[in-house]
Scaffold this motif. Structure first.
Motif, PDB file in Angstrom:
ATOM      1  N   TYR A  53       0.865  -1.185   0.000  1.00  0.00           N
ATOM      2  CA  TYR A  53       0.000   0.000   0.000  1.00  0.00           C
ATOM      3  C   TYR A  53       0.894   1.225   0.000  1.00  0.00           C
ATOM      4  CZ  TYR A  53      -2.685   3.899   1.848  1.00  0.00           C
ATOM      5  OH  TYR A  53      -3.245   5.139   2.033  1.00  0.00           O
ATOM      6  N   ILE A 123      -5.568  -0.728  -2.778  1.00  0.00           N
ATOM      7  CA  ILE A 123      -6.060   0.638  -2.569  1.00  0.00           C
ATOM      8  C   ILE A 123      -7.382   0.552  -1.810  1.00  0.00           C
ATOM      9  CG2 ILE A 123      -6.748   2.820  -3.627  1.00  0.00           C
ATOM     10  CD1 ILE A 123      -3.904   2.203  -4.175  1.00  0.00           C
ATOM     11  N   GLU A 128     -11.537   8.581  -4.128  1.00  0.00           N
ATOM     12  CA  GLU A 128     -10.437   8.916  -5.027  1.00  0.00           C
ATOM     13  C   GLU A 128     -11.012   9.567  -6.283  1.00  0.00           C
ATOM     14  OE1 GLU A 128      -7.189   8.614  -4.518  1.00  0.00           O
ATOM     15  OE2 GLU A 128      -7.401   7.645  -2.567  1.00  0.00           O
ATOM     16  N   SER A 131      -6.427   8.476  -8.693  1.00  0.00           N
ATOM     17  CA  SER A 131      -5.540   7.486  -8.085  1.00  0.00           C
ATOM     18  C   SER A 131      -4.336   7.213  -8.962  1.00  0.00           C
ATOM     19  CB  SER A 131      -6.275   6.174  -7.795  1.00  0.00           C
ATOM     20  OG  SER A 131      -5.405   5.259  -7.147  1.00  0.00           O
ATOM     21  N   THR A 134      -2.655   3.816  -8.577  1.00  0.00           N
ATOM     22  CA  THR A 134      -3.260   2.724  -9.346  1.00  0.00           C
ATOM     23  C   THR A 134      -2.677   2.685 -10.750  1.00  0.00           C
ATOM     24  OG1 THR A 134      -5.333   2.823  -8.098  1.00  0.00           O
ATOM     25  CG2 THR A 134      -5.430   1.809 -10.279  1.00  0.00           C
ATOM     26  N   MET A 138      -0.326  -0.298 -12.532  1.00  0.00           N
ATOM     27  CA  MET A 138      -0.705  -0.943 -13.790  1.00  0.00           C
ATOM     28  C   MET A 138       0.372  -0.798 -14.857  1.00  0.00           C
ATOM     29  SD  MET A 138      -4.785  -0.195 -14.196  1.00  0.00           S
ATOM     30  CE  MET A 138      -5.984  -0.902 -13.062  1.00  0.00           C
ATOM     31  N   VAL A 144      -4.082  -4.756  -9.233  1.00  0.00           N
ATOM     32  CA  VAL A 144      -4.530  -3.835  -8.186  1.00  0.00           C
ATOM     33  C   VAL A 144      -5.823  -4.358  -7.568  1.00  0.00           C
ATOM     34  CG1 VAL A 144      -5.115  -1.453  -7.634  1.00  0.00           C
ATOM     35  CG2 VAL A 144      -3.528  -1.932  -9.509  1.00  0.00           C
ATOM     36  N   VAL A 146      -8.914  -3.103  -5.232  1.00  0.00           N
ATOM     37  CA  VAL A 146      -9.459  -1.799  -4.837  1.00  0.00           C
ATOM     38  C   VAL A 146     -10.752  -1.934  -4.046  1.00  0.00           C
ATOM     39  CG1 VAL A 146      -8.483  -0.777  -6.940  1.00  0.00           C
ATOM     40  CG2 VAL A 146     -10.899  -1.438  -6.897  1.00  0.00           C
ATOM     41  N   LEU A 153     -12.368   3.858  -8.695  1.00  0.00           N
ATOM     42  CA  LEU A 153     -11.434   2.736  -8.637  1.00  0.00           C
ATOM     43  C   LEU A 153     -12.042   1.476  -9.253  1.00  0.00           C
ATOM     44  CD1 LEU A 153      -9.955   3.152  -5.026  1.00  0.00           C
ATOM     45  CD2 LEU A 153      -8.792   3.605  -7.188  1.00  0.00           C
ATOM     46  N   HIS A 156     -11.872   1.646 -12.969  1.00  0.00           N
ATOM     47  CA  HIS A 156     -10.536   1.315 -13.470  1.00  0.00           C
ATOM     48  C   HIS A 156     -10.401  -0.206 -13.648  1.00  0.00           C
ATOM     49  CE1 HIS A 156      -8.493   5.084 -13.703  1.00  0.00           C
ATOM     50  NE2 HIS A 156      -8.345   5.284 -12.400  1.00  0.00           N
ATOM     51  N   ILE A 157     -10.862  -0.953 -12.653  1.00  0.00           N
ATOM     52  CA  ILE A 157     -10.755  -2.412 -12.692  1.00  0.00           C
ATOM     53  C   ILE A 157     -11.653  -2.995 -13.783  1.00  0.00           C
ATOM     54  CG2 ILE A 157     -11.137  -4.552 -11.396  1.00  0.00           C
ATOM     55  CD1 ILE A 157      -8.688  -2.860 -10.523  1.00  0.00           C
TER      56      ILE A 157
END
Length: 221
Positions: A53, A123, A128, A131, A134, A138, A144, A146, A153, A156-157
């Motif tokens: 982290y 995370i 956020e 981030s 993150t 990547m 990651v 999250v 977040l 993003h995933i």
């Protein structure tokens, strides 16, 4: 010009705009950094697999819950996985143990070493706007994990397929197990996904080209 898809959705849900209003996702650029390799004497003394982290060690960043969840994960499993917390402490107490390592503030060179040699980045923050950590993970090809309650977040995933999102303690533990037990092929696929996502969306050239287009066309109807 928005930081992320989630930010665009949130703003335009609160303030509906005409379809004729131009917009784009810009965010900030993220290039893979380069640091001189650490000499053996400077390398962190850690010989177990670990998650990392980065950031302020603060309850508002989800760190108290992160520590609680990780301790639960360790109680359920017999593996040697550790958690490394890197950043300035803003909590009254940091619950350190043989399994939870607190480094304090360290150089970018050492931070990069920890990331490159980790299983992945966690995370836990519920709040956020982009981030950068993150994106940095990547571009290094690291998965990651999250907090799913942070929509940005989670997005993003979902868009990158380069990690997992969790909503509770059990999902957190399940996701850690998945990341820890991935095959080399699965690691390579997830790594490739994350790098491709950053290069397509947060590469500096891509972002600068977007702003150039906006500036050049700002007076056109």
């Amino acid at each position: 010009m928005y930081n992320s898809v989630s930010e665009k959705d949130w703003v335009e849900a609160a303030h509906p705009v005409s379809q004729n209003v131009r917009s784009d996702i810009a965010g900030a650029g993220c290039d893979k950094p380069y640091f001189e390799p650490l000499i053996p004497e400077e390398r962190p003394d850690i010989d177990s697999p670990y998650f990392v982290y980065f950031g302020r060690i603060h309850e508002d960043k989800g760190c108290k819950t992160l520590i609680e969840y990780f301790k639960h994960f360790k109680q359920k499993s017999s593996n040697k996985v550790k958690l490394v917390l890197i950043g300035k402490n803003f909590m009254n107490e940091v619950d350190t143990s043989d399994d939870i390592i607190y480094t304090g503030f360290i150089s970018d060179q050492k931070k990069s070493f920890y990331l490159q040699n980790s299983i992945g980045l966690i995370i836990p923050s519920p709040y956020e706007s982009l981030s950068m950590v993150t994106l940095e993970a990547m571009i290094e090809g690291k998965p990651v994990l999250v907090n799913g309650y942070c929509d940005m977040l989670k997005k993003h995933i979902e868009l990158s397929h380069a990690g997992y999102a969790y909503f509770n303690k059990e999902e957190f533990c399940d996701s850690l197990n998945k990341l820890f037990t991935m095959t080399e092929k699965e690691k390579a696929i997830m790594s490739k996904n994350g790098i491709a996502y950053i290069e397509a969306n947060y590469n500096w050239k891509v972002i600068i080209d977007k702003y150039k287009y906006v500036i050049e066309n700002i007076t056109k109807p």
